[in-house]
Each structure stands twice: as structure tokens, then as C-alpha cells.
Motif scaffolding. Structure first.
Motif, PDB file in Angstrom:
ATOM      1  N   CYS A 105      62.618  49.494   9.412  1.00 46.96           N
ATOM      2  CA  CYS A 105      62.211  48.176   9.913  1.00 46.96           C
ATOM      3  C   CYS A 105      60.789  48.241  10.461  1.00 46.96           C
ATOM      4  O   CYS A 105      59.974  47.354  10.193  1.00 46.96           O
ATOM      5  N   CYS A 106      60.482  49.284  11.199  1.00 49.78           N
ATOM      6  CA  CYS A 106      59.145  49.445  11.793  1.00 49.78           C
ATOM      7  C   CYS A 106      58.089  49.784  10.742  1.00 49.78           C
ATOM      8  O   CYS A 106      56.905  49.527  10.940  1.00 49.78           O
ATOM      9  N   LYS A 107      58.530  50.351   9.647  1.00 52.07           N
ATOM     10  CA  LYS A 107      57.603  50.759   8.589  1.00 52.07           C
ATOM     11  C   LYS A 107      57.283  49.624   7.618  1.00 52.07           C
ATOM     12  O   LYS A 107      56.252  49.673   6.949  1.00 52.07           O
ATOM     13  N   THR A 108      58.173  48.634   7.531  1.00 51.83           N
ATOM     14  CA  THR A 108      58.023  47.648   6.461  1.00 51.83           C
ATOM     15  C   THR A 108      57.920  46.192   6.906  1.00 51.83           C
ATOM     16  O   THR A 108      57.492  45.359   6.114  1.00 51.83           O
ATOM     17  N   PHE A 144      53.416  34.657  15.810  1.00 56.50           N
ATOM     18  CA  PHE A 144      52.611  35.872  15.870  1.00 56.50           C
ATOM     19  C   PHE A 144      53.412  37.034  15.286  1.00 56.50           C
ATOM     20  O   PHE A 144      54.561  37.276  15.671  1.00 56.50           O
ATOM     21  N   VAL A 145      52.790  37.760  14.350  1.00 52.63           N
ATOM     22  CA  VAL A 145      53.366  38.961  13.743  1.00 52.63           C
ATOM     23  C   VAL A 145      52.270  40.020  13.657  1.00 52.63           C
ATOM     24  O   VAL A 145      51.089  39.724  13.837  1.00 52.63           O
ATOM     25  N   LEU A 146      52.670  41.241  13.370  1.00 51.99           N
ATOM     26  CA  LEU A 146      51.696  42.327  13.243  1.00 51.99           C
ATOM     27  C   LEU A 146      50.764  42.094  12.056  1.00 51.99           C
ATOM     28  O   LEU A 146      51.176  41.570  11.024  1.00 51.99           O
ATOM     29  N   ARG A 147      49.533  42.538  12.206  1.00 48.86           N
ATOM     30  CA  ARG A 147      48.544  42.437  11.123  1.00 48.86           C
ATOM     31  C   ARG A 147      48.876  43.375   9.967  1.00 48.86           C
ATOM     32  O   ARG A 147      48.508  43.116   8.834  1.00 48.86           O
ATOM     33  N   SER A 148      49.509  44.492  10.287  1.00 50.52           N
ATOM     34  CA  SER A 148      49.732  45.510   9.255  1.00 50.52           C
ATOM     35  C   SER A 148      51.045  46.232   9.495  1.00 50.52           C
ATOM     36  O   SER A 148      51.640  46.151  10.559  1.00 50.52           O
ATOM     37  N   SER A 149      51.482  46.910   8.468  1.00 51.32           N
ATOM     38  CA  SER A 149      52.636  47.793   8.606  1.00 51.32           C
ATOM     39  C   SER A 149      52.234  49.137   8.010  1.00 51.32           C
ATOM     40  O   SER A 149      51.374  49.185   7.137  1.00 51.32           O
ATOM     41  N   PRO A 150      52.793  50.218   8.479  1.00 51.88           N
ATOM     42  CA  PRO A 150      53.825  50.270   9.516  1.00 51.88           C
ATOM     43  C   PRO A 150      53.312  49.784  10.866  1.00 51.88           C
ATOM     44  O   PRO A 150      52.100  49.640  11.067  1.00 51.88           O
ATOM     45  N   CYS A 151      54.240  49.549  11.760  1.00 55.28           N
ATOM     46  CA  CYS A 151      53.904  49.101  13.109  1.00 55.28           C
ATOM     47  C   CYS A 151      52.947  50.106  13.748  1.00 55.28           C
ATOM     48  O   CYS A 151      53.187  51.317  13.693  1.00 55.28           O
ATOM     49  N   PRO A 152      51.877  49.632  14.362  1.00 52.44           N
ATOM     50  CA  PRO A 152      50.923  50.550  14.981  1.00 52.44           C
ATOM     51  C   PRO A 152      51.498  51.304  16.184  1.00 52.44           C
ATOM     52  O   PRO A 152      50.905  52.276  16.638  1.00 52.44           O
ATOM     53  N   LEU A 205      71.353  38.912   5.279  1.00 49.82           N
ATOM     54  CA  LEU A 205      71.298  39.294   3.868  1.00 49.82           C
ATOM     55  C   LEU A 205      69.953  39.951   3.558  1.00 49.82           C
ATOM     56  O   LEU A 205      69.910  41.013   2.926  1.00 49.82           O
ATOM     57  N   LYS A 206      68.849  39.359   4.008  1.00 47.40           N
ATOM     58  CA  LYS A 206      67.529  39.968   3.804  1.00 47.40           C
ATOM     59  C   LYS A 206      67.466  41.352   4.443  1.00 47.40           C
ATOM     60  O   LYS A 206      66.862  42.277   3.894  1.00 47.40           O
ATOM     61  N   ASN A 207      68.087  41.484   5.593  1.00 49.21           N
ATOM     62  CA  ASN A 207      68.058  42.767   6.305  1.00 49.21           C
ATOM     63  C   ASN A 207      68.855  43.861   5.601  1.00 49.21           C
ATOM     64  O   ASN A 207      68.648  45.037   5.881  1.00 49.21           O
ATOM     65  N   THR A 208      69.732  43.494   4.647  1.00 52.72           N
ATOM     66  CA  THR A 208      70.424  44.528   3.871  1.00 52.72           C
ATOM     67  C   THR A 208      69.429  45.318   3.027  1.00 52.72           C
ATOM     68  O   THR A 208      69.714  46.448   2.624  1.00 52.72           O
ATOM     69  N   LEU A 209      68.257  44.734   2.770  1.00 50.21           N
ATOM     70  CA  LEU A 209      67.216  45.413   1.992  1.00 50.21           C
ATOM     71  C   LEU A 209      66.275  46.240   2.866  1.00 50.21           C
ATOM     72  O   LEU A 209      65.471  47.013   2.356  1.00 50.21           O
ATOM     73  N   ILE A 210      66.380  46.081   4.181  1.00 45.35           N
ATOM     74  CA  ILE A 210      65.489  46.760   5.117  1.00 45.35           C
ATOM     75  C   ILE A 210      66.210  47.825   5.928  1.00 45.35           C
ATOM     76  O   ILE A 210      65.688  48.912   6.139  1.00 45.35           O
ATOM     77  N   CYS A 211      67.406  47.492   6.382  1.00 51.94           N
ATOM     78  CA  CYS A 211      68.123  48.345   7.324  1.00 51.94           C
ATOM     79  C   CYS A 211      69.376  48.958   6.692  1.00 51.94           C
ATOM     80  O   CYS A 211      70.299  48.228   6.318  1.00 51.94           O
ATOM     81  N   PRO A 212      69.426  50.281   6.601  1.00 45.89           N
ATOM     82  CA  PRO A 212      70.622  50.925   6.054  1.00 45.89           C
ATOM     83  C   PRO A 212      71.899  50.567   6.816  1.00 45.89           C
ATOM     84  O   PRO A 212      72.971  50.479   6.219  1.00 45.89           O
ATOM     85  N   ALA A 213      71.792  50.312   8.101  1.00 37.57           N
ATOM     86  CA  ALA A 213      72.980  49.952   8.882  1.00 37.57           C
ATOM     87  C   ALA A 213      73.509  48.578   8.451  1.00 37.57           C
ATOM     88  O   ALA A 213      74.723  48.406   8.282  1.00 37.57           O
ATOM     89  N   VAL A 214      72.632  47.624   8.263  1.00 38.91           N
ATOM     90  CA  VAL A 214      73.063  46.288   7.833  1.00 38.91           C
ATOM     91  C   VAL A 214      73.656  46.375   6.431  1.00 38.91           C
ATOM     92  O   VAL A 214      74.692  45.766   6.146  1.00 38.91           O
ATOM     93  N   HIS A 215      73.027  47.153   5.589  1.00 38.14           N
ATOM     94  CA  HIS A 215      73.552  47.359   4.232  1.00 38.14           C
ATOM     95  C   HIS A 215      74.971  47.925   4.299  1.00 38.14           C
ATOM     96  O   HIS A 215      75.880  47.447   3.607  1.00 38.14           O
ATOM     97  N   LYS A 216      75.168  48.897   5.159  1.00 42.40           N
ATOM     98  CA  LYS A 216      76.494  49.520   5.291  1.00 42.40           C
ATOM     99  C   LYS A 216      77.507  48.544   5.888  1.00 42.40           C
ATOM    100  O   LYS A 216      78.668  48.518   5.479  1.00 42.40           O
ATOM    101  N   ILE A 217      77.081  47.727   6.837  1.00 35.75           N
ATOM    102  CA  ILE A 217      77.977  46.726   7.418  1.00 35.75           C
ATOM    103  C   ILE A 217      78.443  45.760   6.329  1.00 35.75           C
ATOM    104  O   ILE A 217      79.630  45.456   6.229  1.00 35.75           O
TER     105      ILE A 217
END
Length: 162
Positions: free
Chosen positions: A55-58, A95-103, A140-152
């Protein structure tokens, strides 16, 4: 955690998870909340976010003004300086971060501002909260980001097949 394998599996499972999300909409809100909360507890006994930090990387959390003020204080900056250096407005005006991963993500996957992190980070991945019906699309979107949500989602899908 092998993020490439996770990425492939989560994309492959996405159509099934999308159908599941549509079926979950038919549940009573309290039943839906309970189903997610139970699976959240079980999954997070196995998964350690520090092994992944995808999540912090993407992605970027939304930064509320209170988050900006708090984190700017940590860096001894004015909120306006913090915004200029780290943030931008997204399509919705948040407001969101300018870049990823999170600084603020360390090489060890630890958050450098963990105690003062944004509210969105504190609550992520939002699978143990009330009113899951209101955030099923986000989940649903978070299933593509977080392995825990995918597993849930996988576990809930198995329950449906019984």
C-alpha cells in the motif's frame, strides 16, 4: 511476501472478487460487517504488513488538514511547506502524495511517521469497520493492493461455496 506473485494472483482473481462483491451487497449490513471483521482478525494473525508494505509502495492515502498539520509539526515545517514538498491535489480535490513509494516509508518497510501517520493509513485496509457495504467498491480495488484484503475476499468466497 512475493509481490509479483501476489499481483498476478490478485489480477487473476479480480473477476471472481467482483462477482463476490455484487453478491455481498445482498447481505444485511450487520452481517456483512461481521463477516469482514471475523475474516480480518483471522487474516491479520497470519499476515504482517511489514513483510509487504505494498500500500505504501503503490498508493497514496488522502491527507486531511489535521493530518497535514500533525505531520508538518513532526518535520518542524509550516503546513503550506509540507503541502508544497510532499502533496498534490487529486481529481476529487483531495490532498495525496506527489509520488510513490511514500516518502515516509523506510527501507525496512517501517513508517517514519507511524505515530503521526494519516487517518487513512491508520484505518487501512478498512476491512474491520462498520458499514462495509458503503466501501465494497474500495475493498474490491484493495484486493489488487493488499494481500490481506485479497485473502479476506478468498475466504469469504470459500464460505459462499459451502
Amino acid at each position: 511476501m512475493d509481490l509479483e506473485t501476489f499481483r498476478q494472483e490478485s489480477q487473476s482473481d479480480f473477476p471472481t472478487n467482483k462477482k463476490l462483491k455484487d453478491r455481498l451487497r445482498r447481505l444485511k449490513p450487520k452481517d456483512l460487517d461481521l463477516r469482514f471483521a471475523e475474516n480480518h482478525e483471522e487474516v491479520f494473525q497470519e499476515i504482517d504488513c511489514l513483510d509487504c508494505a505494498n500500500c505504501c509502495k503503490t498508493t497514496s492515502p488522502i491527507f486531511l488538514q489535521t493530518d497535514i498539520d500533525r505531520i508538518a509539526k513532526v518535520f518542524r515545517m509550516k503546513p503550506s511547506q509540507f503541502i508544497d514538498e510532499y502533496l498534490q491535489r487529486d481529481e476529487e480535490g483531495d490532498f495525496v502524495l506527489r509520488s510513490s513509494p511514500c516518502p515516509f516509508l523506510g527501507v525496512d518497510n517501517k513508517c517514519l511517521v507511524y505515530e503521526d501517520r494519516p487517518k487513512a493509513c491508520r484505518e487501512y485496509p478498512h476491512t474491520n469497520r462498520k458499514n462495509m457495504a458503503g466501501i465494497l467498491n474500495l475493498s474490491l480495488k484493495n484486493t489488487l493492493i493488499c494481500p490481506a484484503v485479497h485473502k479476506i475476499f478468498r475466504q469469504i468466497e470459500k464460505e459462499y461455496r459451502k
